[in-house]
Design an enzyme around this catalytic site. Structure first.
Site, mmCIF file in Angstrom:
data_model
loop_
_atom_site.group_PDB
_atom_site.id
_atom_site.type_symbol
_atom_site.label_atom_id
_atom_site.label_comp_id
_atom_site.label_asym_id
_atom_site.label_seq_id
_atom_site.Cartn_x
_atom_site.Cartn_y
_atom_site.Cartn_z
ATOM 1 N N ASP A 98 -0.926 4.886 -13.114
ATOM 2 C CA ASP A 98 -1.081 3.759 -14.036
ATOM 3 C C ASP A 98 -2.477 3.149 -13.975
ATOM 4 O O ASP A 98 -2.872 2.387 -14.864
ATOM 5 C CB ASP A 98 -0.022 2.687 -13.769
ATOM 6 C CG ASP A 98 -0.083 2.097 -12.360
ATOM 7 O OD1 ASP A 98 -0.898 2.554 -11.540
ATOM 8 O OD2 ASP A 98 0.711 1.172 -12.080
ATOM 9 N N TYR A 153 -11.975 6.504 -8.694
ATOM 10 C CA TYR A 153 -10.702 7.223 -8.625
ATOM 11 C C TYR A 153 -9.999 7.225 -9.974
ATOM 12 O O TYR A 153 -9.647 8.283 -10.516
ATOM 13 C CB TYR A 153 -9.792 6.600 -7.568
ATOM 14 C CG TYR A 153 -8.339 6.954 -7.768
ATOM 15 C CD1 TYR A 153 -7.916 8.278 -7.706
ATOM 16 C CD2 TYR A 153 -7.383 5.978 -8.048
ATOM 17 C CE1 TYR A 153 -6.581 8.625 -7.915
ATOM 18 C CE2 TYR A 153 -6.055 6.304 -8.254
ATOM 19 C CZ TYR A 153 -5.655 7.625 -8.190
ATOM 20 O OH TYR A 153 -4.347 7.957 -8.404
ATOM 21 N N SER A 154 -9.796 6.036 -10.551
ATOM 22 C CA SER A 154 -9.036 5.973 -11.805
ATOM 23 C C SER A 154 -9.800 6.629 -12.947
ATOM 24 O O SER A 154 -9.191 7.222 -13.846
ATOM 25 C CB SER A 154 -8.682 4.521 -12.144
ATOM 26 O OG SER A 154 -9.826 3.703 -12.214
ATOM 27 N N ASN A 169 2.564 2.262 -8.215
ATOM 28 C CA ASN A 169 2.323 2.459 -6.774
ATOM 29 C C ASN A 169 3.558 2.999 -6.070
ATOM 30 O O ASN A 169 4.625 2.365 -6.099
ATOM 31 C CB ASN A 169 1.921 1.134 -6.123
ATOM 32 C CG ASN A 169 0.459 0.812 -6.325
ATOM 33 O OD1 ASN A 169 -0.094 1.062 -7.384
ATOM 34 N ND2 ASN A 169 -0.166 0.270 -5.291
ATOM 35 N N ALA A 188 -4.789 15.914 -5.818
ATOM 36 C CA ALA A 188 -5.786 14.931 -6.242
ATOM 37 C C ALA A 188 -6.283 14.153 -5.038
ATOM 38 O O ALA A 188 -5.554 13.951 -4.066
ATOM 39 C CB ALA A 188 -5.187 13.962 -7.260
ATOM 40 N N TYR A 191 -6.691 -7.708 1.338
ATOM 41 C CA TYR A 191 -7.884 -7.924 0.530
ATOM 42 C C TYR A 191 -7.825 -9.270 -0.200
ATOM 43 O O TYR A 191 -6.790 -9.630 -0.797
ATOM 44 C CB TYR A 191 -8.020 -6.829 -0.514
ATOM 45 C CG TYR A 191 -8.601 -5.529 -0.032
ATOM 46 C CD1 TYR A 191 -9.784 -5.499 0.704
ATOM 47 C CD2 TYR A 191 -7.992 -4.321 -0.343
ATOM 48 C CE1 TYR A 191 -10.325 -4.295 1.129
ATOM 49 C CE2 TYR A 191 -8.534 -3.115 0.066
ATOM 50 C CZ TYR A 191 -9.708 -3.111 0.803
ATOM 51 O OH TYR A 191 -10.251 -1.930 1.209
ATOM 52 N N THR A 207 -6.599 18.698 2.946
ATOM 53 C CA THR A 207 -7.626 17.724 3.272
ATOM 54 C C THR A 207 -6.985 16.640 4.129
ATOM 55 O O THR A 207 -5.851 16.797 4.586
ATOM 56 C CB THR A 207 -8.233 17.134 1.989
ATOM 57 O OG1 THR A 207 -7.177 16.567 1.190
ATOM 58 C CG2 THR A 207 -8.951 18.204 1.185
ATOM 59 N N ASP A 237 -2.053 23.938 -1.374
ATOM 60 C CA ASP A 237 -2.651 22.691 -0.890
ATOM 61 C C ASP A 237 -3.884 23.010 -0.062
ATOM 62 O O ASP A 237 -3.878 23.946 0.739
ATOM 63 C CB ASP A 237 -1.633 21.900 -0.050
ATOM 64 C CG ASP A 237 -2.024 20.445 0.113
ATOM 65 O OD1 ASP A 237 -3.068 20.171 0.752
ATOM 66 O OD2 ASP A 237 -1.295 19.564 -0.381
ATOM 67 N N LEU A 281 -1.494 0.510 1.828
ATOM 68 C CA LEU A 281 -1.074 -0.812 2.281
ATOM 69 C C LEU A 281 0.189 -0.809 3.140
ATOM 70 O O LEU A 281 0.194 -1.339 4.257
ATOM 71 C CB LEU A 281 -0.871 -1.724 1.067
ATOM 72 C CG LEU A 281 -0.403 -3.146 1.384
ATOM 73 C CD1 LEU A 281 -1.486 -3.927 2.104
ATOM 74 C CD2 LEU A 281 0.017 -3.868 0.106
#
Length: 352
Positions: free
Chosen positions: A133, A158-159, A187, A81, A215, A34, A31, A198
């Site tokens: 997903d 990102y996706s 998620n 990631a 949001y 970060t 790792d 969240l």
């Protein structure tokens, strides 16, 4: 032994902890530590020889080659990631660097190592790539859930970077015969979740008397998966998944973001009421929606149940209560991760 990348992050650390609880097989944990990597997640393993931590980056080809040569793992489980959509909007380069270049370097190092193995060792080796997903894009309210054959349509940096890494993994299997497996999850939530996402953000802000930022209209729908269920699915795919295949992993829990936050508030009202007797729901604050915000994700997880006999053990009601209780019982952990840099990020993203 197995090599785990990103094993100090949220899902990775839960996987390493669960692996060591259920198996005696050693784990090499690579790792880069970060912002979201936290060795405190793995404190319970600090005195065990089963877990070896290596501080390093998956884009470091020389390091990867030396790790494969030294430890000779039978499998790689690739979590490492950059994973936060909001951060990818503000700084996409880091996502391409880690998610695309890093996955490429890891595949190259693993393929070179695999090529040196005996036929029996080659047949036993696995490379399991953990994805999301979000590569499938967004769904309309009446659309069926994502399946493993849903066309890719990523809508955020990102996706898009995760989609690119998925394609690389697929290509290495079809071009080189490299023994890959891919999982695309919904998620996640649960213990050790970095408090910018969240659920942990709203728990942290609620207890601190701060606004709970939602949001847009809060009607973005996600399929919520308890992290320990996700980890058990990965173990099962690693054990019995068909080479070259993709398995969607979901919790069968579609919830709007606003409903998730209102559920958190109700549980907190019961578990740790506000001093003034009011509900935490009074702290809900609607903020400007983020650019390109996907409206709905939903996972069809029938393939992994049909082929491998896996299905989630937790419902959303049981999992979210376990999650709230964990954060209430681990306030020191939350305090330790909410550094000045983290607060600067929240100010940038949500305003003061």
């Amino acid at each position: 032994m197995i090599l785990v990348t990103g094993g100090a992050g949220f899902i990775g650390s839960n996987f390493v902890l669960q692996w060591c609880l259920n198996s005696d097989e050693p784990v090499i944990n690579l790792d880069a530590l970060t912002y979201a990597g936290n060795l405190e997640n793995l404190q319970s393993l600090k005195d065990t020889a089963q877990h070896t931590f290596v501080h390093g980056d998956i884009t470091d080809a020389d390091l990867l080659s030396s790790l494969f040569s030294k430890y000779q793992p039978r499998a790689v489980v690739h979590f490492a990631a950059e994973s936060h959509v909001d951060r990818s909007i503000h700084g996409p380069e880091a996502f391409v660097h880690t998610n695309v270049n890093g996955t490429f370097r890891l595949l190259e190092a693993a393929r070179a190592y695999w090529g040196s193995l005996s036929d029996a060792e080659k047949a036993a080796f696995r490379f399991l790539h953990v994805s999301t997903d979000e590569v499938y894009g967004t769904l309309e309210p009446e659309d069926p859930p994502f399946t493993e054959t849903t066309p890719y349509a990523p809508n955020s940096p990102y996706s898009a970077s995760k989609a690119a890494s998925d394609h690389l993994v697929r290509a290495y299997h079809h071009t080189y015969g490299f023994p890959t497996l891919t999982t695309n999850c919904s998620n996640n939530y649960g213990p050790y979740h970095f408090p910018e996402k969240l659920i942990p953000l709203c728990i942290h802000n609620a207890l601190a008397g701060k606004p709970l930022p939602i949001y847009g209209d809060g009607q973005q729908i996600r399929d919520w998966l308890f992290v320990e269920d996700h980890c058990s699915a990965i173990r099962r795919v690693l054990e019995a998944g068909r080479l070259g295949e993709t398995y969607n992993v979901g919790g069968w829990n579609e919830k709007a973001n606003l409903d998730v936050v209102q559920t958190l508030c109700r549980i907190l009202d019961e578990e740790q009421p506000r001093a003034d007797g009011h509900s935490y729901s009074e702290q809900v604050t609607f903020v400007k929606d983020r650019p390109g915000h996907d409206r709905r994700y939903a996972i069809d997880a029938r393939k992994i149940e049909r082929e491998l006999g896996w299905k989630p053990a937790e419902t959303f009601d049981t999992g979210i209560r376990k999650t709230v209780r964990w954060y209430l019982d681990h306030q020191d952990w939350v305090t330790n991760v909410t550094t000045g840099a983290y607060r600067d990020w929240l100010g940038k993203q949500y305003g003061n």
